[in-house]
Design an enzyme around this catalytic site. Sequence first.
Site, mmCIF file in Angstrom:
data_model
loop_
_atom_site.group_PDB
_atom_site.id
_atom_site.type_symbol
_atom_site.label_atom_id
_atom_site.label_comp_id
_atom_site.label_asym_id
_atom_site.label_seq_id
_atom_site.Cartn_x
_atom_site.Cartn_y
_atom_site.Cartn_z
ATOM 1 N N HIS A 53 40.566 37.943 38.139
ATOM 2 C CA HIS A 53 39.587 38.423 39.132
ATOM 3 C C HIS A 53 38.844 39.668 38.680
ATOM 4 O O HIS A 53 37.801 40.010 39.236
ATOM 5 C CB HIS A 53 40.289 38.736 40.454
ATOM 6 C CG HIS A 53 41.000 37.563 41.028
ATOM 7 N ND1 HIS A 53 40.342 36.560 41.698
ATOM 8 C CD2 HIS A 53 42.306 37.195 41.004
ATOM 9 C CE1 HIS A 53 41.223 35.642 42.077
ATOM 10 N NE2 HIS A 53 42.415 35.997 41.655
ATOM 11 N N ASP A 255 45.999 36.877 36.422
ATOM 12 C CA ASP A 255 45.586 37.020 37.825
ATOM 13 C C ASP A 255 45.252 38.493 38.093
ATOM 14 O O ASP A 255 45.563 39.020 39.158
ATOM 15 C CB ASP A 255 46.705 36.525 38.762
ATOM 16 C CG ASP A 255 46.205 36.303 40.191
ATOM 17 O OD1 ASP A 255 44.985 36.352 40.415
ATOM 18 O OD2 ASP A 255 47.051 36.093 41.076
HETATM 19 FE FE FE Z 1 44.272 34.828 41.943
#
Ligand code: FE
Length: 366
Positions: A53, A255
Amino acid sequence: MKEIKNGKIILPEGIVEKNLYFNEKICEKNIADEVIDAKNLYVSAGFINIHIHGYFGFDIMDNCTEVQKNLPKSGVTSFLPTTMTMPLEKIKKSLEEIKKSPNEGAKILGVNLEGPYISEKFKGAQSEKNIRKPNFFEIIDEYKDLIKIVTIAPEETDEEFFEECRKAGIIISIGHSAADYETAINAIKNLGAKHITHLFNAQSKLNQREPGIVGAALDSNAICEIICDNVHVHPMLQRLLWKVKPHDEIILITDSLSAAGLGDGIFSLGGQSVYVKKNIATLEDGTIAASVAGMNQVLKNFKNNVGCSIEEVVNLATKNPAVELGIFDRIGSLEIGKSADIVIFDEDFKIHRVFINGVEVNLQPI
Ligand code: FE
């Protein structure tokens, strides 16, 4: 033509000591006009991060270009920018910007759409008010060439959605879901779900009478991505996964959020404030949010936790994601004819030099 000498060249099958020749692609032995001394360090294909992200102060929903420019610092040469559960208009705006993003730094391979089609029960750090009932035609249809993976909660998803994704060649991933084992295994075996979003996190757990999504993941050939920052998944569970799952069905991811690589502070993740203290990122209510690890760090953690070889761990971040995305003929290993996306790193996974399409990337702060 460039030549790398004195490197331990990591190929999918093992380490070889030979010289590597490349221009924008890996080549046969040739006469080079530039020789690079790898100083006995490891030389591998660039890392591919399919779930990320943000990085180094930038969030892909706001400024994917800056994430791209900074990602090679962690050895990443290509990635899937990953959207969050936000209002539809905001997701579309980010997709438009990602589409237009200039190719500087790590290469964009497409988009990973994480939400808004998830379950409120396992929203994790995704915002509840923007969760929606899965509908292929409201975002995905328009961006079906860009979107490579979509996370869904199968218990909230009708068969038409699965069918449209299959037709569009989009990988359906089960995640942020309360599905029971039967629902999850049916989605994998009969509806075309192929992937599990951050196995063990934000999904129904493995219980003795309710094996949940974790049970379905371990009992099928679904590809499992796993966050190896040692905050999200205990090292013992990383070892368990390594023991029970075929190794070509495991992909390492970060992540990570925008705070990754920056130390402690207050940052933003998909419109919410995130507090980072000692490598742990939490929302205001204490929920663990995305990670702050770089890709080189997750490789190091996983290797140390499971005791695998360096080439085995490198495969989990190069070959496996490239195979899953159907692009292993172009990237994901240092075989002749593939893009010269190359990382030189040491025993400690510190990144020394990075080449993308054969061109060296400046790793100094921008
Ligand atoms: Fe995620």
